[in-house]
Design an enzyme around this catalytic site. Structure first.
Site, mmCIF file in Angstrom:
data_model
loop_
_atom_site.group_PDB
_atom_site.id
_atom_site.type_symbol
_atom_site.label_atom_id
_atom_site.label_comp_id
_atom_site.label_asym_id
_atom_site.label_seq_id
_atom_site.Cartn_x
_atom_site.Cartn_y
_atom_site.Cartn_z
ATOM 1 N N GLY A 1 28.054 51.540 47.006
ATOM 2 C CA GLY A 1 28.824 50.503 47.695
ATOM 3 C C GLY A 1 29.669 51.186 48.771
ATOM 4 N N SER B 1 30.049 45.182 47.504
ATOM 5 C CA SER B 1 30.460 45.432 48.896
ATOM 6 C C SER B 1 29.641 44.621 49.884
ATOM 7 C CB SER B 1 30.281 46.916 49.237
ATOM 8 O OG SER B 1 31.086 47.709 48.427
ATOM 9 N N ALA C 1 31.000 41.087 50.533
ATOM 10 C CA ALA C 1 32.410 40.823 50.873
ATOM 11 C C ALA C 1 32.486 39.999 52.145
ATOM 12 C CB ALA C 1 33.161 42.131 51.021
ATOM 13 N N GLY D 1 35.550 37.843 53.327
ATOM 14 C CA GLY D 1 36.823 37.561 54.015
ATOM 15 C C GLY D 1 37.230 38.651 54.971
ATOM 16 N N GLU E 1 45.021 35.504 54.531
ATOM 17 C CA GLU E 1 44.517 34.976 53.259
ATOM 18 C C GLU E 1 45.729 34.738 52.358
ATOM 19 O OE1 GLU E 1 40.578 36.459 51.756
ATOM 20 O OE2 GLU E 1 40.988 38.071 53.148
ATOM 21 N N ASP F 1 29.106 49.397 33.951
ATOM 22 C CA ASP F 1 28.468 50.594 33.387
ATOM 23 C C ASP F 1 29.309 51.861 33.538
ATOM 24 O OD1 ASP F 1 26.155 49.344 32.536
ATOM 25 O OD2 ASP F 1 25.212 49.520 34.508
ATOM 26 N N HIS G 1 38.477 34.345 40.814
ATOM 27 C CA HIS G 1 38.611 33.744 42.144
ATOM 28 C C HIS G 1 38.560 32.231 41.996
ATOM 29 C CE1 HIS G 1 38.301 33.001 46.372
ATOM 30 N NE2 HIS G 1 38.348 34.294 46.640
ATOM 31 N N ARG H 1 46.165 34.432 44.057
ATOM 32 C CA ARG H 1 44.906 34.003 43.455
ATOM 33 C C ARG H 1 45.021 33.622 41.981
ATOM 34 N NH1 ARG H 1 40.300 38.074 45.558
ATOM 35 N NH2 ARG H 1 40.486 37.186 47.623
ATOM 36 N N HIS I 1 35.909 37.774 39.186
ATOM 37 C CA HIS I 1 35.683 38.281 40.547
ATOM 38 C C HIS I 1 35.936 39.775 40.700
ATOM 39 C CE1 HIS I 1 35.390 38.069 44.855
ATOM 40 N NE2 HIS I 1 36.647 38.434 45.042
ATOM 41 N N GLU J 1 36.071 50.034 42.846
ATOM 42 C CA GLU J 1 36.428 49.045 41.811
ATOM 43 C C GLU J 1 36.323 49.589 40.393
ATOM 44 O OE1 GLU J 1 34.818 45.154 42.694
ATOM 45 O OE2 GLU J 1 35.291 44.445 40.668
ATOM 46 N N ARG K 1 45.018 41.341 42.308
ATOM 47 C CA ARG K 1 44.820 42.018 43.592
ATOM 48 C C ARG K 1 45.137 41.103 44.771
ATOM 49 N NH1 ARG K 1 40.351 41.917 46.982
ATOM 50 N NH2 ARG K 1 38.931 41.050 45.441
HETATM 51 C C1 LIG Z 1 31.291 37.723 46.784
HETATM 52 C C2 LIG Z 1 32.372 38.756 46.959
HETATM 53 C C3 LIG Z 1 33.215 38.695 48.067
HETATM 54 C C4 LIG Z 1 34.213 39.654 48.230
HETATM 55 N N1 LIG Z 1 34.998 39.629 49.350
HETATM 56 C C5 LIG Z 1 35.898 40.607 49.568
HETATM 57 C C6 LIG Z 1 36.650 40.671 50.781
HETATM 58 O O1 LIG Z 1 36.477 39.859 51.681
HETATM 59 N N2 LIG Z 1 37.550 41.691 50.926
HETATM 60 C C7 LIG Z 1 37.761 42.621 49.951
HETATM 61 O O2 LIG Z 1 38.598 43.513 50.140
HETATM 62 N N3 LIG Z 1 37.050 42.589 48.806
HETATM 63 C C8 LIG Z 1 36.124 41.624 48.593
HETATM 64 N N4 LIG Z 1 35.394 41.621 47.438
HETATM 65 C C9 LIG Z 1 35.555 42.724 46.481
HETATM 66 C C10 LIG Z 1 34.877 43.965 47.054
HETATM 67 O O3 LIG Z 1 33.660 43.593 47.665
HETATM 68 C C11 LIG Z 1 34.580 44.998 45.970
HETATM 69 O O4 LIG Z 1 35.697 45.209 45.177
HETATM 70 C C12 LIG Z 1 34.218 46.335 46.608
HETATM 71 O O5 LIG Z 1 33.205 46.137 47.562
HETATM 72 C C13 LIG Z 1 33.748 47.316 45.541
HETATM 73 O O6 LIG Z 1 33.171 48.408 46.175
HETATM 74 P P1 LIG Z 1 32.587 49.602 45.306
HETATM 75 O O7 LIG Z 1 31.975 50.529 46.282
HETATM 76 O O8 LIG Z 1 33.618 50.106 44.381
HETATM 77 O O9 LIG Z 1 31.458 48.930 44.381
HETATM 78 P P2 LIG Z 1 30.172 48.060 44.734
HETATM 79 O O10 LIG Z 1 30.122 47.660 46.154
HETATM 80 O O11 LIG Z 1 30.107 46.986 43.716
HETATM 81 O O12 LIG Z 1 28.965 49.078 44.516
HETATM 82 C C14 LIG Z 1 28.613 49.530 43.241
HETATM 83 C C15 LIG Z 1 27.380 50.408 43.359
HETATM 84 O O13 LIG Z 1 27.148 51.043 42.090
HETATM 85 C C16 LIG Z 1 25.800 50.868 41.707
HETATM 86 N N5 LIG Z 1 25.722 50.861 40.244
HETATM 87 C C17 LIG Z 1 26.233 49.954 39.382
HETATM 88 N N6 LIG Z 1 25.944 50.295 38.124
HETATM 89 C C18 LIG Z 1 25.246 51.452 38.191
HETATM 90 C C19 LIG Z 1 24.646 52.300 37.211
HETATM 91 N N7 LIG Z 1 24.703 52.020 35.917
HETATM 92 N N8 LIG Z 1 24.007 53.417 37.632
HETATM 93 C C20 LIG Z 1 23.899 53.711 38.960
HETATM 94 N N9 LIG Z 1 24.435 52.926 39.926
HETATM 95 C C21 LIG Z 1 25.108 51.821 39.538
HETATM 96 C C22 LIG Z 1 25.371 49.554 42.338
HETATM 97 O O14 LIG Z 1 23.971 49.481 42.446
HETATM 98 C C23 LIG Z 1 26.095 49.657 43.695
HETATM 99 O O15 LIG Z 1 25.325 50.435 44.570
HETATM 100 C C24 LIG Z 1 34.391 40.677 47.264
HETATM 101 C C25 LIG Z 1 33.549 40.720 46.143
HETATM 102 C C26 LIG Z 1 32.542 39.782 45.998
HETATM 103 C C27 LIG Z 1 31.642 39.861 44.805
#
Ligand SMILES: Cc1cc2nc3c(=O)[nH]c(=O)nc-3n(C[C@H](O)[C@H](O)[C@H](O)COP(=O)(O)OP(=O)(O)OC[C@H]3O[C@@H](n4cnc5c(N)ncnc54)[C@H](O)[C@@H]3O)c2cc1C
Length: 505
Positions: free
Chosen positions: A14, A43, A46, A48, A115, A212, A233, A279, A340, A364, A375
């Site tokens: 992500g 990610s 996302a 907003g 927001e 996980d 959310h 929220r 969420h 996250e 948050r």
């Molecule tokens: C619909 C939606 C809208 C959102 N809008 C916003 C916004 O506008 N602004 C904002 O700040 N936040 C927003 N968020 C929250 C934000 O998108 C996430 O908190 C943030 O993108 C998390 O990023 P990350 O890189 O930690 O994880 P993620 O982007 O969730 O990536 C996780 C990665 O880990 C991999 N993975 C998972 N499990 C395993 C495993 N067991 N083994 C190997 N790989 C694994 C997945 O395949 C993925 O590649 C939103 C979330 C959602 C769901």
């Protein structure tokens, strides 16, 4: 078992993972292993935007800090919040340098929106409501220019690899077949596997975001904290038979109204800021209102927006709703809250260090305490980017250690796997968490849920590793951590625990 070696191992692709790759590439070889493509994590979806202390002066930063602390229901770590906000300008400049196409006015100035719980407009966005996708794509494009970068998809992490001194030296993965194992040794291992909201019956997250990373780290003996703190959310599309779909909070920030079946804006009964309340407050208000008038339904209305405004400003959301037969410009959307965002997780400092040497966590999956118990909207992309950048200061020297002989631990290849039917197990687990760890919680229900989860875990037996059963085992472990945390530290605010609630036993 196949074996590989690399300087830096990043697990999860992500925004946090890719930003970490970008920061680490000047220091050695980086292997990014992910369970799926870019679209597998949150990610990508996302909508907003990205919260920044817009203006970047001392006063702008202070306001952003104060808004974050207020939204966090008194449970943020202020020093960490100050670091998060303080690094905002640096990550913004970094994103501009890799050509993320943030939305601009005709005069070239960047557009910012507001927001809920933000005191000023400070959220930048790209493609209207495609911010996450456009940031992630730009990062992925940039890192793939480097010959030191490799990407491996369709592998799920199953174990942290440690040497006999307890130092983390890489990880073991399960491939697509669910049986083939891959061992990767690394000088530093960074978990960026995202949150676990899809463990709940209703969730905005991609289906496999089931916590996980937390499960694997917990089994390795890493400290996990604040798992009770899940964010729900409020404005998630509720059309029978359709998956929950987020209607971004930026809509409320730009004037969308939450109404009940009689067309009344009832949120002011619960908070003076109405639609712009934090929220957790809005989700709880929706929950309580739907208990009072279960037949009426609750809606998000944008029908008063100027003609074509919704389609232009929120093109992705507008199109999605239209495909489901709902024209947001003319018809209010039925909504119901959904799980969420995971505020707690693997405990880290503000450089991603966990309690295990050699293991780091960002995004996250990590608990930096910047979000408190709730948050502030759009702060999570900021956290993913800031922590993905800051990691580099903690793992200087990773390259050297990957070249040393780590020596393997003598952990068994047998794991404890639940023996319940897999599909039934998932259905039960998601329902239990929704009922007992949802928006409003009662201790009797928490206890009941925990007993049932523990019974499913206890049904397990040691067995050779197998993908689907292993994933359910992870889910059960994370559910247990959530329920135990609610039970031991029930707090007010975002994690609303009541002694009893009519209709809930
Ligand atoms: C619909 C939606 C809208 C959102 N809008 C916003 C916004 O506008 N602004 C904002 O700040 N936040 C927003 N968020 C929250 C934000 O998108 C996430 O908190 C943030 O993108 C998390 O990023 P990350 O890189 O930690 O994880 P993620 O982007 O969730 O990536 C996780 C990665 O880990 C991999 N993975 C998972 N499990 C395993 C495993 N067991 N083994 C190997 N790989 C694994 C997945 O395949 C993925 O590649 C939103 C979330 C959602 C769901």
């Amino acid at each position: 078992m196949k074996k590989e070696s690399v300087d830096f191992l990043v697990v999860g692709g992500g925004i946090a993972g890719y930003q970490a790759v970008l920061s680490l590439l000047p220091h050695g070889s980086v292997l990014l292993v992910s369970r799926g493509p870019l679209s597998s994590g949150s990610s990508y979806y996302a909508q907003g935007g990205l919260a920044l202390p817009w203006g970047f002066g001392a006063e702008d930063c202070e306001r952003h800090v104060q808004d974050t602390l207020r939204a966090g229901a008194g449970l943020c770590d202020e020093a960490s919040v100050r670091i998060l906000v303080g690094d905002g300008e640096k990550v913004w400049k970094g994103l501009l340098s890799i050509d993320v196409p943030f939305d601009q006015a005709p005069d070239g100035s960047f557009l910012t929106t507001r927001e809920a719980a933000h005191s000023v407009p400070r959220i930048v966005h790209a493609g209207g409501d495609r911010t996450g996708f456009l940031i992630l794509s730009a990062l992925a494009r940039k890192v793939s220019e480097s010959s030191s970068f490799r990407f491996l998809s369709n592998y799920q992490i199953c174990r942290i690899r440690k040497n006999r001194q307890g130092m983390v030296t890489g990880a073991i993965f399960l491939g697509e077949t669910g049986h083939d194992l891959l061992e990767i040794s690394a000088g530093a291992t960074i978990l960026s596997t995202g949150g676990g909201s899809s463990l709940f019956l209703r969730s905005t997250n991609p289906r496999l975001q089931r916590g996980d990373g937390v499960a694997v780290a917990a089994r390795a003996g890493c400290e996990i904290e604040r798992m009770a703190y899940y964010q729900f959310h409020p404005t998630v599309l509720d059309i029978p038979g359709q998956a929950p779909f987020l209607l971004t909070e930026a809509m409320r920030g730009e004037g969308a109204r939450v109404i009940n079946g009689q067309g009344r804006r009832f949120l002011f009964d619960y908070h003076p800021d109405g639609e712009l309340a934090p929220r957790d407050v809005v989700s709880r208000a929706l929950w309580l209102e739907s208990k009072k008038h279960p037949e009426e339904g609750i809606f998000l209305s944008l029908t008063h927006f100027p003609k074509d405004r919704v389609a232009q400003r929120f093109p992705q959301v507008y199109r999605h709703c239209l495909e489901l037969g709902l024209d947001l410009q003319t018809t209010p959307a039925p909504i119901r809250p959904a799980a969420h965002f995971q505020m707690g997780g693997i405990r880290t400092d503000m450089n991603g260090r966990t309690t295990l040497p050699g293991l780091f966590a960002i995004g996250e999956v990590a608990s930096t305490r910047v979000h408190g118990a709730n948050r502030l909207a759009s702060n999570s992309l900021l956290e993913a980017l800031v922590m993905g950048s800051r990691i580099v200061d903690a793992i200087d020297g990773g390259r050297r250690s990957s070249e040393e002989d780590h020596g393997e631990s003598d952990e068994s290849d047998q794991v404890f796997l639940p023996s319940v039917d897999i599909e039934e197990g998932w259905t039960r687990l998601r329902q239990i968490l929704w009922d007992s760890a949802g928006i409003v919680r009662t201790l009797p229900l928490v206890k009941k849920g925990l007993l049932e989860i523990c019974a499913m875990i206890d049904s397990g037996r040691p067995a050779p590793i197998e993908g689907a059963r292993f994933a359910l085992g992870n889910g059960l472990l994370v559910a247990k951590l959530i329920l135990e945390d609610i039970q031991t530290a029930p707090v007010a605010g975002a994690n609303y625990v009541v002694d009893e609630m009519p209709g809930l036993t």
